[in-house]
Write a protein that holds these residues in place. Sequence first.
Motif, PDB file in Angstrom:
ATOM      1  N   LYS A  15       0.834  -1.204   0.000  1.00  0.00           N
ATOM      2  CA  LYS A  15       0.000   0.000   0.000  1.00  0.00           C
ATOM      3  C   LYS A  15       0.870   1.257   0.000  1.00  0.00           C
ATOM      4  O   LYS A  15       0.583   2.246  -0.680  1.00  0.00           O
ATOM      5  N   LEU A  16       1.944   1.207   0.764  1.00  0.00           N
ATOM      6  CA  LEU A  16       2.830   2.370   0.838  1.00  0.00           C
ATOM      7  C   LEU A  16       3.502   2.644  -0.509  1.00  0.00           C
ATOM      8  O   LEU A  16       3.594   3.788  -0.974  1.00  0.00           O
ATOM      9  N   VAL A  17       3.917   1.585  -1.181  1.00  0.00           N
ATOM     10  CA  VAL A  17       4.576   1.740  -2.491  1.00  0.00           C
ATOM     11  C   VAL A  17       3.606   2.287  -3.502  1.00  0.00           C
ATOM     12  O   VAL A  17       3.923   3.175  -4.317  1.00  0.00           O
ATOM     13  N   ILE A  18       2.348   1.754  -3.479  1.00  0.00           N
ATOM     14  CA  ILE A  18       1.347   2.229  -4.433  1.00  0.00           C
ATOM     15  C   ILE A  18       1.038   3.696  -4.189  1.00  0.00           C
ATOM     16  O   ILE A  18       0.877   4.495  -5.130  1.00  0.00           O
ATOM     17  N   THR A  19       0.963   4.059  -2.913  1.00  0.00           N
ATOM     18  CA  THR A  19       0.662   5.466  -2.594  1.00  0.00           C
ATOM     19  C   THR A  19       1.768   6.396  -3.089  1.00  0.00           C
ATOM     20  O   THR A  19       1.517   7.451  -3.679  1.00  0.00           O
ATOM     21  N   VAL A  20       3.016   6.008  -2.863  1.00  0.00           N
ATOM     22  CA  VAL A  20       4.160   6.848  -3.320  1.00  0.00           C
ATOM     23  C   VAL A  20       4.171   6.956  -4.829  1.00  0.00           C
ATOM     24  O   VAL A  20       4.411   8.026  -5.410  1.00  0.00           O
ATOM     25  N   PHE A  21       3.884   5.838  -5.517  1.00  0.00           N
ATOM     26  CA  PHE A  21       3.875   5.857  -6.980  1.00  0.00           C
ATOM     27  C   PHE A  21       2.789   6.771  -7.506  1.00  0.00           C
ATOM     28  O   PHE A  21       2.982   7.517  -8.479  1.00  0.00           O
ATOM     29  N   ALA A  22       1.606   6.734  -6.847  1.00  0.00           N
ATOM     30  CA  ALA A  22       0.502   7.599  -7.272  1.00  0.00           C
ATOM     31  C   ALA A  22       0.859   9.059  -7.075  1.00  0.00           C
ATOM     32  O   ALA A  22       0.565   9.921  -7.920  1.00  0.00           O
ATOM     33  N   ILE A  23       1.529   9.360  -5.950  1.00  0.00           N
ATOM     34  CA  ILE A  23       1.918  10.756  -5.689  1.00  0.00           C
ATOM     35  C   ILE A  23       2.914  11.245  -6.752  1.00  0.00           C
ATOM     36  O   ILE A  23       2.816  12.355  -7.269  1.00  0.00           O
ATOM     37  N   LEU A  24       3.875  10.399  -7.097  1.00  0.00           N
ATOM     38  CA  LEU A  24       4.870  10.782  -8.106  1.00  0.00           C
ATOM     39  C   LEU A  24       4.224  10.987  -9.460  1.00  0.00           C
ATOM     40  O   LEU A  24       4.577  11.908 -10.216  1.00  0.00           O
ATOM     41  N   LEU A  25       3.256  10.147  -9.815  1.00  0.00           N
ATOM     42  CA  LEU A  25       2.583  10.277 -11.099  1.00  0.00           C
ATOM     43  C   LEU A  25       1.798  11.575 -11.179  1.00  0.00           C
ATOM     44  O   LEU A  25       1.832  12.298 -12.186  1.00  0.00           O
ATOM     45  N   ILE A  26       1.094  11.884 -10.087  1.00  0.00           N
ATOM     46  CA  ILE A  26       0.310  13.131 -10.060  1.00  0.00           C
ATOM     47  C   ILE A  26       1.243  14.345 -10.155  1.00  0.00           C
ATOM     48  O   ILE A  26       0.979  15.328 -10.861  1.00  0.00           O
ATOM     49  N   GLY A  27       2.373  14.281  -9.441  1.00  0.00           N
ATOM     50  CA  GLY A  27       3.330  15.411  -9.504  1.00  0.00           C
ATOM     51  C   GLY A  27       3.891  15.595 -10.893  1.00  0.00           C
ATOM     52  O   GLY A  27       4.084  16.723 -11.374  1.00  0.00           O
ATOM     53  N   GLY A  28       4.202  14.493 -11.595  1.00  0.00           N
ATOM     54  CA  GLY A  28       4.726  14.618 -12.963  1.00  0.00           C
ATOM     55  C   GLY A  28       3.724  15.242 -13.889  1.00  0.00           C
ATOM     56  O   GLY A  28       4.064  16.060 -14.764  1.00  0.00           O
ATOM     57  N   LEU A  29       2.426  14.872 -13.742  1.00  0.00           N
ATOM     58  CA  LEU A  29       1.398  15.465 -14.590  1.00  0.00           C
ATOM     59  C   LEU A  29       1.284  16.965 -14.342  1.00  0.00           C
ATOM     60  O   LEU A  29       1.104  17.761 -15.275  1.00  0.00           O
ATOM     61  N   LEU A  30       1.342  17.355 -13.078  1.00  0.00           N
ATOM     62  CA  LEU A  30       1.251  18.783 -12.761  1.00  0.00           C
ATOM     63  C   LEU A  30       2.430  19.576 -13.368  1.00  0.00           C
ATOM     64  O   LEU A  30       2.256  20.671 -13.902  1.00  0.00           O
ATOM     65  N   VAL A  31       3.618  19.011 -13.277  1.00  0.00           N
ATOM     66  CA  VAL A  31       4.799  19.702 -13.837  1.00  0.00           C
ATOM     67  C   VAL A  31       4.689  19.835 -15.345  1.00  0.00           C
ATOM     68  O   VAL A  31       5.014  20.859 -15.945  1.00  0.00           O
ATOM     69  N   ASP A  32       4.163  18.788 -16.010  1.00  0.00           N
ATOM     70  CA  ASP A  32       4.027  18.830 -17.464  1.00  0.00           C
ATOM     71  C   ASP A  32       3.026  19.878 -17.891  1.00  0.00           C
ATOM     72  O   ASP A  32       3.243  20.626 -18.858  1.00  0.00           O
ATOM     73  N   SER A  33       1.907  20.000 -17.182  1.00  0.00           N
ATOM     74  CA  SER A  33       0.899  21.000 -17.534  1.00  0.00           C
ATOM     75  C   SER A  33       1.439  22.415 -17.326  1.00  0.00           C
ATOM     76  O   SER A  33       1.176  23.326 -18.115  1.00  0.00           O
ATOM     77  N   ALA A  34       2.238  22.618 -16.282  1.00  0.00           N
ATOM     78  CA  ALA A  34       2.810  23.951 -16.036  1.00  0.00           C
ATOM     79  C   ALA A  34       3.796  24.338 -17.143  1.00  0.00           C
ATOM     80  O   ALA A  34       3.849  25.486 -17.595  1.00  0.00           O
ATOM     81  N   ALA A  35       4.569  23.381 -17.619  1.00  0.00           N
ATOM     82  CA  ALA A  35       5.529  23.667 -18.693  1.00  0.00           C
ATOM     83  C   ALA A  35       4.818  24.034 -19.978  1.00  0.00           C
ATOM     84  O   ALA A  35       5.232  24.929 -20.716  1.00  0.00           O
TER      85      ALA A  35
END
Length: 250
Positions: free
Chosen positions: A8-28
Motif C-alpha cells: 500500500k505504501l509503495v502504491i501510494t508513493v507511486f501515485a503521488i509521483l505520477l500526479i506530480g509529474g502530470l502537474l509539472v508537465d501542464s505547467a511547462a
Amino acid sequence: MRDNSVRKLVITVFAILLIGGLLVDSAAQKRRRTRRRSSAPRISNPEIYQPSPGDNSNSNSSETSTTNGNSNSNSSQTEDPESMKRTIRTLSTQVDRLTDKLNDLQASQQSIVDLERLSRAEQRSAQLRAELNSIQTKKGELAAHLEDIEFGLKPENIERSTAGIGTTRPEEVREQRRKQLESDRTRTQTQLDQLNASEGRAQQAIATSDADVDRLQKKLDAADRAAIENAKTNSQSGAPQVTASPTPTP
C-alpha cells in the motif's frame, strides 16, 4: 500484514509521483504558450507626415541660395583666367629672382673654395722653395769639398801632405793617402748626384705649384670682374640682386 502495508505504501508513493509529474508537465505547457504569445510582433500603421507652410518657405530659400551660389561660382570661374595669369607671372618672377640668388651664392662659395686652394698652393710653393734653397746650399758645400779633394789628389799635393810622416816606405803612405781621397771623392760625388736629382724634383714641383697659383689667381680675378659687372648691371636696371662679393687677394 507487513507485506500488505508495504504494498500500500509503495502504491501510494507511486501515485503521488505520477500526479506530480502530470502537474509539472501542464505547467511547462502553459509557459510555452505564454512565450509564443509574447514573441509575436505587433504591426502598427505609421503616421503620415504633412509638411507645414514653414517647410515650403525653407525649401524655397535653400533653392534660392543654391542658385545664387551657382551664379557666384560661375562668375568666379569667368574671372579665374586673369587672376591665374597674374599669379603665374608673379611666381615666375620670384623663381627667377631665387635662381639668380642661388647662382650668386654658389659663385660666392666657389670663390671661397678657390681662395682656400690658392692659399694652400702658395704655402706649398713657399715650402718647396725653402727645400730647394736647402738643397742648393748642401750642393754648394759638397761641390766645394769635391774641389778640395780633386786638389788634394794631385801627386805633388799628396807628396806634400805625406812629407811630414816619418816612414821607410813613403810610396805606401802616398798610395794610402790617394786611396783615401778617392774614396772620399766617390762618396761626395754620390751625394752630389742625389742632391741634383732632388733639386730637379723640387724645381718641377715648384713649377706645378706656381702654375696652380697662377690659374687660381686668374679664376678669382675673373670672378671678381664678373661680380663687379653684375653689380653695375643690377644698379642700372634698378633690380637689386644679391651678388658674390669680390674675393680679397691673399
